[in-house]
Design an enzyme around this catalytic site. Sequence first.
Site, PDB file in Angstrom:
ATOM      1  N   HIS A  79       0.536   5.358   0.991  1.00  0.00           N
ATOM      2  CA  HIS A  79      -0.219   6.398   1.685  1.00  0.00           C
ATOM      3  C   HIS A  79      -0.189   7.669   0.843  1.00  0.00           C
ATOM      4  O   HIS A  79       0.875   8.055   0.341  1.00  0.00           O
ATOM      5  CB  HIS A  79       0.433   6.751   3.025  1.00  0.00           C
ATOM      6  CG  HIS A  79       0.465   5.636   4.013  1.00  0.00           C
ATOM      7  ND1 HIS A  79      -0.371   5.576   5.095  1.00  0.00           N
ATOM      8  CD2 HIS A  79       1.244   4.524   4.081  1.00  0.00           C
ATOM      9  CE1 HIS A  79      -0.106   4.490   5.800  1.00  0.00           C
ATOM     10  NE2 HIS A  79       0.873   3.835   5.217  1.00  0.00           N
ATOM     11  N   HIS A  91       0.832  -1.207   0.000  1.00  0.00           N
ATOM     12  CA  HIS A  91       0.000   0.000   0.000  1.00  0.00           C
ATOM     13  C   HIS A  91       0.861   1.250   0.000  1.00  0.00           C
ATOM     14  O   HIS A  91       1.955   1.279   0.549  1.00  0.00           O
ATOM     15  CB  HIS A  91      -0.969   0.017   1.191  1.00  0.00           C
ATOM     16  CG  HIS A  91      -0.303  -0.091   2.524  1.00  0.00           C
ATOM     17  ND1 HIS A  91       0.113  -1.294   3.053  1.00  0.00           N
ATOM     18  CD2 HIS A  91       0.014   0.848   3.450  1.00  0.00           C
ATOM     19  CE1 HIS A  91       0.657  -1.081   4.238  1.00  0.00           C
ATOM     20  NE2 HIS A  91       0.621   0.213   4.508  1.00  0.00           N
TER      21      HIS A  91
END
Length: 138
Positions: free
Chosen positions: A105, A103
């Site tokens: 951010h 992932h």
Amino acid sequence: MSAYDPDNIFAKILRGEIPSTRVYEDNETLAFMDIMPRADGHLLVIPKTPCRNVLDATPEQLNAVMATVQKLALAAKRAFDAGGVTIQQFNEAAGGQEVFHLHFHILPRHEGEPLRAPGKMGDFEVIAKHAEQIKAAL
Ligand code: AMP
């Protein structure tokens, strides 16, 4: 490096087993709001296929995720009239990673405003409102 764990929290979000505030998806990627936002509009972009992080991702996964990161960074910047955007990404526990599904951010930033401390739950209604702002800016 450990094997990918299909029961990590983002895999559960992808399968719809736990709720998330989704802002964008395509065939390869999903973007949703971080539940502990360190800035207004803090969101996460993940691939829909399994990998732990940048260290085991395929070039195809990275390509797809980065295209969505750029799309959402631009939308979040517009949505919050931000001066800039911080993009963070962590690899393995020693690198600061807590959830082991790749992932990125995305954090809209304003001059002179520090990020909020990590680990504090956000207000669900505020996060939902911010998600709508980003969707409108897409
Ligand atoms: P890291 O692996 O260090 O990038 O941290 C994981 C991030 O995922 C943190 O910013 C958490 O606030 C966020 N997070 C953890 N659980 C959820 C969830 N259920 N929905 C959205 N974000 C989450």
